[in-house]
Scaffold this active site. Structure first.
Site, PDB file in Angstrom:
ATOM      1  N   GLU A  66      -3.463  -2.813  10.981  1.00  0.00           N
ATOM      2  CA  GLU A  66      -2.402  -3.809  10.878  1.00  0.00           C
ATOM      3  C   GLU A  66      -2.603  -4.928  11.895  1.00  0.00           C
ATOM      4  OE1 GLU A  66       1.927  -3.153   9.380  1.00  0.00           O
ATOM      5  OE2 GLU A  66       1.952  -2.836  11.553  1.00  0.00           O
ATOM      6  N   HIS A  82     -14.926  20.884   7.352  1.00  0.00           N
ATOM      7  CA  HIS A  82     -15.080  21.478   6.023  1.00  0.00           C
ATOM      8  C   HIS A  82     -14.589  20.545   4.925  1.00  0.00           C
ATOM      9  CE1 HIS A  82     -16.097  25.247   7.996  1.00  0.00           C
ATOM     10  NE2 HIS A  82     -15.059  25.049   8.784  1.00  0.00           N
ATOM     11  N   LYS A 124       7.078  -7.286   1.756  1.00  0.00           N
ATOM     12  CA  LYS A 124       8.521  -7.109   1.979  1.00  0.00           C
ATOM     13  C   LYS A 124       9.311  -8.223   1.279  1.00  0.00           C
ATOM     14  CE  LYS A 124       8.164  -4.806   6.476  1.00  0.00           C
ATOM     15  NZ  LYS A 124       8.455  -4.908   7.928  1.00  0.00           N
TER      16      LYS A 124
END
Length: 269
Positions: free
Chosen positions: A102, A133, A244
């Site tokens: 960000e 793994h 937004k």
């Protein structure tokens, strides 16, 4: 309805990713106690002083930033893995993902000019005990160049000494394997690992609020230094703001037309 003297103020110009040191840190204080929160702040302050005072050749945020610049802009790395070998740090990769991506995920410099070089890697990862793994195979023998930050504490929790020793030995073994490879002399062997895969190892004496504060501040300053070198603003996030704003517009349109929407839905039923 809250009394003014009971309101914790917060500056609008502080991005969420940098806010844990502020009044937003109140839940941390409630969780670990105010003394622990003060230790967190003190650890960050110690790293702040180190960043300001240490010469570049010994300055941890500067060195980490320069290593990252080398990986990204000269070697061509696209991603950077954060791999803590401590379950208590299992959310750290996600935290650092937001901090880095960000902040430095920008394509326009501070003079509003497009940049013609890469900025900000894709940051990802998880605890080493799971990562070994899951994705280590690609890092060992895959075709992608992925730098890794290994993070661990030296002091185990009481009662978990054997488990902690196994984690540390696995981390050191993986770092060695990434660096040296199979050492069998045959790079044509399909089972051979070529080595020369980059990693850095960060060791804490123990996982305490003070050391965690210093660790997070270390990454904050590293991100800032890279932003300075790339000539970008690490403290805005216009892409996030765009989403937004559009969400708000969509919400308003739905609220305005909700009656028509309900009527048409009932007609369909």
């Amino acid at each position: 309805g809250i009394c003014e003297e009971n309101v914790f103020e917060f500056w609008a110009w502080v991005g969420g990713r940098y806010s844990m040191w502020s009044s937003i840190g109140l839940p941390i204080a409630l969780s670990i106690g105010f003394d622990g929160f003060m230790e967190l702040l003190e650890g960050a302050h110690e790293m702040d002083r180190h960043f300001i005072e240490a010469p570049f050749a010994e300055n941890m945020p500067v060195l980490m930033a320069l290593i990252g610049i080398w990986y990204i802009n000269f070697i061509g790395a696209e991603t950077h893995a954060i791999v803590p070998y401590d379950q208590a740090l299992h959310q750290l990769p996600s935290f650092l993902q937001q901090l880095d991506m960000e902040s430095n995920g920008k394509s326009v410099d501070i003079f509003d000019q497009p940049v013609n070089y890469k900025t900000g890697p894709i940051v990802w990862g998880q605890t080493g005990s799971n990562g070994q793994h899951a994705f280590f195979q690609l890092l060992h023998q895959g075709t992608r160049y992925v730098p890794i930050d290994f993070i661990a504490s030296l002091k185990p929790e009481p009662g978990f000494e054997d488990h902690h020793f196994a984690l540390l030995t696995n981390m050191l073994a993986q770092a060695n394997a990434f660096m040296e490879g199979s050492q069998d002399g045959s790079q044509l062997d399909p089972y051979s690992c070529p080595g020369n895969r980059p990693s850095s190892t960060l060791l804490l004496d123990e996982l305490t609020p003070r050391n965690l504060g210093a660790l997070i501040a270390l990454y904050e300053h590293k991100v800032f230094v890279q932003g300075v070198i790339w000539n970008i603003n690490s403290f805005d996030q216009w892409g996030v703001q765009l989403g937004k704003r559009i969400a708000g517009e969509i919400s308003e349109r739905i609220d305005t037309n909700v009656g028509d929407f309900d009527a048409s839905t009932q007609g369909l039923l």
